[in-house]
Write a protein that holds these residues in place. Structure first.
Motif, PDB file in Angstrom:
ATOM      1  N   ALA A 304       0.828  -1.204   0.000  1.00 24.15           N
ATOM      2  CA  ALA A 304       0.000   0.000   0.000  1.00 24.15           C
ATOM      3  C   ALA A 304       0.861   1.252   0.000  1.00 24.15           C
ATOM      4  N   ALA A 305       1.931   1.271   0.794  1.00 24.29           N
ATOM      5  CA  ALA A 305       2.821   2.426   0.841  1.00 24.29           C
ATOM      6  C   ALA A 305       3.470   2.672  -0.518  1.00 24.29           C
ATOM      7  N   TYR A 306       3.906   1.594  -1.157  1.00 29.29           N
ATOM      8  CA  TYR A 306       4.527   1.709  -2.477  1.00 29.29           C
ATOM      9  C   TYR A 306       3.550   2.305  -3.490  1.00 29.29           C
ATOM     10  N   ARG A 307       2.298   1.813  -3.470  1.00 28.35           N
ATOM     11  CA  ARG A 307       1.298   2.295  -4.426  1.00 28.35           C
ATOM     12  C   ARG A 307       0.945   3.761  -4.162  1.00 28.35           C
ATOM     13  N   ILE A 308       0.894   4.172  -2.904  1.00 23.11           N
ATOM     14  CA  ILE A 308       0.564   5.558  -2.586  1.00 23.11           C
ATOM     15  C   ILE A 308       1.658   6.492  -3.101  1.00 23.11           C
ATOM     16  N   VAL A 309       2.913   6.122  -2.876  1.00 19.57           N
ATOM     17  CA  VAL A 309       4.010   6.941  -3.387  1.00 19.57           C
ATOM     18  C   VAL A 309       3.981   6.967  -4.917  1.00 19.57           C
ATOM     19  N   GLN A 310       3.710   5.820  -5.523  1.00 13.06           N
ATOM     20  CA  GLN A 310       3.669   5.731  -6.981  1.00 13.06           C
ATOM     21  C   GLN A 310       2.586   6.641  -7.554  1.00 13.06           C
ATOM     22  N   GLU A 311       1.394   6.596  -6.984  1.00 10.10           N
ATOM     23  CA  GLU A 311       0.295   7.421  -7.481  1.00 10.10           C
ATOM     24  C   GLU A 311       0.568   8.905  -7.229  1.00 10.10           C
ATOM     25  N   SER A 312       1.186   9.230  -6.099  1.00 11.75           N
ATOM     26  CA  SER A 312       1.506  10.624  -5.790  1.00 11.75           C
ATOM     27  C   SER A 312       2.509  11.188  -6.789  1.00 11.75           C
ATOM     28  N   LEU A 313       3.514  10.403  -7.164  1.00 12.90           N
ATOM     29  CA  LEU A 313       4.480  10.864  -8.158  1.00 12.90           C
ATOM     30  C   LEU A 313       3.817  11.024  -9.530  1.00 12.90           C
ATOM     31  N   THR A 314       2.889  10.132  -9.847  1.00 14.33           N
ATOM     32  CA  THR A 314       2.162  10.255 -11.110  1.00 14.33           C
ATOM     33  C   THR A 314       1.369  11.559 -11.147  1.00 14.33           C
ATOM     34  N   ASN A 315       0.708  11.886 -10.031  1.00 12.09           N
ATOM     35  CA  ASN A 315      -0.043  13.142  -9.962  1.00 12.09           C
ATOM     36  C   ASN A 315       0.889  14.347 -10.060  1.00 12.09           C
ATOM     37  N   ALA A 316       2.087  14.249  -9.447  1.00 17.00           N
ATOM     38  CA  ALA A 316       3.042  15.350  -9.523  1.00 17.00           C
ATOM     39  C   ALA A 316       3.500  15.585 -10.959  1.00 17.00           C
ATOM     40  N   LEU A 317       3.664  14.509 -11.704  1.00 18.54           N
ATOM     41  CA  LEU A 317       4.039  14.639 -13.116  1.00 18.54           C
ATOM     42  C   LEU A 317       2.928  15.300 -13.931  1.00 18.54           C
ATOM     43  N   LYS A 318       1.689  14.930 -13.639  1.00 18.99           N
ATOM     44  CA  LYS A 318       0.563  15.402 -14.441  1.00 18.99           C
ATOM     45  C   LYS A 318       0.145  16.819 -14.062  1.00 18.99           C
ATOM     46  N   HIS A 319       0.171  17.127 -12.763  1.00 18.40           N
ATOM     47  CA  HIS A 319      -0.426  18.382 -12.298  1.00 18.40           C
ATOM     48  C   HIS A 319       0.588  19.347 -11.679  1.00 18.40           C
ATOM     49  N   GLY A 320       1.840  18.934 -11.514  1.00 14.43           N
ATOM     50  CA  GLY A 320       2.816  19.780 -10.842  1.00 14.43           C
ATOM     51  C   GLY A 320       3.666  20.583 -11.801  1.00 14.43           C
ATOM     52  N   THR A 321       4.718  21.184 -11.240  1.00 22.29           N
ATOM     53  CA  THR A 321       5.611  22.044 -12.016  1.00 22.29           C
ATOM     54  C   THR A 321       6.938  21.377 -12.332  1.00 22.29           C
ATOM     55  N   GLY A 322       7.084  20.102 -12.016  1.00 23.83           N
ATOM     56  CA  GLY A 322       8.321  19.396 -12.320  1.00 23.83           C
ATOM     57  C   GLY A 322       9.169  19.088 -11.111  1.00 23.83           C
ATOM     58  N   GLU A 323       8.648  19.350  -9.907  1.00 24.96           N
ATOM     59  CA  GLU A 323       9.383  19.069  -8.692  1.00 24.96           C
ATOM     60  C   GLU A 323       8.482  18.323  -7.719  1.00 24.96           C
ATOM     61  N   ALA A 324       9.106  17.500  -6.863  1.00 22.42           N
ATOM     62  CA  ALA A 324       8.348  16.760  -5.864  1.00 22.42           C
ATOM     63  C   ALA A 324       9.286  16.381  -4.731  1.00 22.42           C
ATOM     64  N   GLY A 325       8.739  16.328  -3.526  1.00 21.57           N
ATOM     65  CA  GLY A 325       9.503  15.908  -2.362  1.00 21.57           C
ATOM     66  C   GLY A 325       8.816  14.745  -1.679  1.00 21.57           C
ATOM     67  N   ILE A 326       9.587  13.723  -1.325  1.00 19.16           N
ATOM     68  CA  ILE A 326       9.044  12.525  -0.672  1.00 19.16           C
ATOM     69  C   ILE A 326       9.721  12.373   0.679  1.00 19.16           C
ATOM     70  N   GLU A 327       8.912  12.153   1.695  1.00 24.76           N
ATOM     71  CA  GLU A 327       9.448  11.858   3.025  1.00 24.76           C
ATOM     72  C   GLU A 327       8.808  10.570   3.528  1.00 24.76           C
ATOM     73  N   VAL A 328       9.649   9.582   3.833  1.00 21.69           N
ATOM     74  CA  VAL A 328       9.196   8.297   4.361  1.00 21.69           C
ATOM     75  C   VAL A 328       9.658   8.218   5.807  1.00 21.69           C
ATOM     76  N   GLY A 329       8.705   8.157   6.721  1.00 22.16           N
ATOM     77  CA  GLY A 329       9.039   8.128   8.141  1.00 22.16           C
ATOM     78  C   GLY A 329       8.643   6.816   8.788  1.00 22.16           C
ATOM     79  N   TYR A 330       9.552   6.256   9.566  1.00 21.50           N
ATOM     80  CA  TYR A 330       9.294   5.035  10.318  1.00 21.50           C
ATOM     81  C   TYR A 330       9.146   5.406  11.786  1.00 21.50           C
ATOM     82  N   ALA A 331       7.939   5.389  12.300  1.00 18.20           N
ATOM     83  CA  ALA A 331       7.671   5.704  13.698  1.00 18.20           C
ATOM     84  C   ALA A 331       7.262   4.430  14.426  1.00 18.20           C
ATOM     85  N   ALA A 332       6.989   4.568  15.710  1.00 17.98           N
ATOM     86  CA  ALA A 332       6.599   3.405  16.507  1.00 17.98           C
ATOM     87  C   ALA A 332       5.224   2.916  16.061  1.00 17.98           C
ATOM     88  N   GLY A 333       5.219   1.767  15.419  1.00 18.91           N
ATOM     89  CA  GLY A 333       3.959   1.178  14.976  1.00 18.91           C
ATOM     90  C   GLY A 333       3.313   1.862  13.799  1.00 18.91           C
TER      91      GLY A 333
END
Length: 387
Positions: A304-333
């Motif tokens: 699910a995490a992989y697909r969410i990042v994948q879809e978010s990058l796709t949206n950034a390509l289609k609707h953004g200005t050519g830049e995107a930032g990704i932050e993956v955080g591992y917290a307790a649980g």
């Protein structure tokens, strides 16, 4: 009940209109406004009250029995003209004509227009004949003002009303189509997740089968001497079985449709670099940041995490200005995902709108949450998935 209340309100409004018209006509008669051309007809004013009351009563039927109301109004104005004619009754009758064109069938207003034109022509010719002068044309003004003009006004209002009704119906149909598209997008996403479910569970069950075969083989070859190895194999079997069943229960809660098994490429959050490289190859400048210590995740969360990042990058390509930032955080649980990109003011590439639906479905499936929307000058997708 609501419809009955609406009908009662409409009837009260029509009764009020009829009452006001009658009272207004009485006031006009009282102040001496009787004949439209000559107020000295010799007929007592009180005589004109009866046709005025009858014409006012026709207004009560303007919605529920338009033809009947028009017939009653016509009888009233005919009787009024026989008595000499009074302006109040003619004015009320013009309202009857207007209502007949607005609320009556299309065939009725066509006949009213035709009759009004004929009466206007006949009145003009009769006036010339009676007065032997072109001034006699003024006799045609009465049917023109009392029949033709209200009819034309009523037809215009009717056309605007019909147009508004058509637009409202079109808007309702569009809303239903949008809802249908949304349901189809959800169904398509669930079908896709069902295919991935097969791939996820097949991995665990394959491990169960392999270790079970190994346990049986060890017992057959070494008897009790291989008890430690057998215990180890059984522990692996139990671990994979419990994990596979737990993930299957989570996904089956929302999946009710069968899907044909399909070979899918394994997608894991640990392979997010591959997504970033692909996005960069498509021309997107991506900044990737990992917070916390990466660790192994349940397969359903990983996917699910992989697909969410994948879809978010796709949206950034289609609707953004050519830049995107990704932050993956591992917290307790928890696994925290944040993808941000500047919003492009230019027209965006067309899309079906199913991406956000799919991401929310995946987060809800795992008991997590996903928020997506404008955050300052950025489009921000933030997901929290329990791990």
């Amino acid at each position: 009940m609501a419809r009955l209340g609406l009908e009662r309100g409409t009837m009260r409004r029509d009764l009020a209109i009829a009452g006001v018209s009658f009272v207004g006509g009485l006031v006009m008669l009282a102040v001496g406004v009787t004949h439209p051309f000559d107020s000295t007809t010799g007929v007592p004013v009180a005589v004109f009250v009866a046709p005025l009351a009858l014409a006012s009563a026709a207004l009560v039927l303007r919605r529920i029995a338009t033809r009947t109301g028009l017939a009653i109004g016509t009888v009233a104005v005919a009787g009024d003209l026989i008595l000499g004619g009074s302006l109040p009754t003619l004015l009320v009758y013009s309202q009857v004509i207007y209502d007949a064109c607005v609320y009556g069938p299309a065939r009725l207003w066509r006949r009213i227009i035709a009759a009004g034109i004929v009466l206007t022509a006949v009145g003009a010719v009769a006036g010339i004949a009676l007065f032997s002068s072109w001034r006699g044309l003024a006799l045609g003004i009465v049917p023109a003002l009392g029949v033709v003009l209200p009819a034309v006004t009523g037809i215009s209002v009717r056309q605007y009303r019909d147009q508004a009704t058509a637009e409202r119906t079109r808007a309702e149909q569009t809303a239903r189509l949008v809802e249908l598209d949304r349901q189809q997008a959800v169904a398509a996403e669930r079908t896709r997740m069902a295919r991935e479910l097969h791939d996820v569970i097949a991995n665990h069950l394959s491990a169960v089968a392999i270790h079970a075969t190994a346990a049986i083989s060890i017992r057959e070859r070494s008897g009790d001497a291989g008890g430690g190895a057998v215990d180890q194999a059984l522990r692996v079997i139990r671990e994979n079985s419990v994990q596979g069943l737990a993930e299957m229960r989570q996904m089956i809660e929302l999946l009710r449709e069968e899907a044909n098994p399909d070979a899918l490429t394994r997608a894991r959050l640990s392979e997010v670099d591959r997504l970033v490289a692909r996005a960069r190859g498509a021309g997107l400048t991506v900044r990737l940041e990992t917070v916390g210590e990466p660790r192994s995740l349940p397969v359903s969360v990983d996917l699910a995490a992989y697909r969410i990042v994948q879809e978010s990058l796709t949206n950034a390509l289609k609707h953004g200005t050519g830049e995107a930032g990704i932050e993956v955080g591992y917290a307790a649980g928890m696994v925290l995902l944040t993808v941000e990109n500047p919003v492009n003011s230019a027209p965006a590439a067309p899309g079906a709108g199913a991406g956000l639906i799919g991401m929310r479905e995946r987060a809800a499936l795992l008991g997590g949450r996903l928020d997506a929307g404008v955050h300052g000058k950025l489009w921000r997708v933030h997901a929290e998935l329990p791990a």
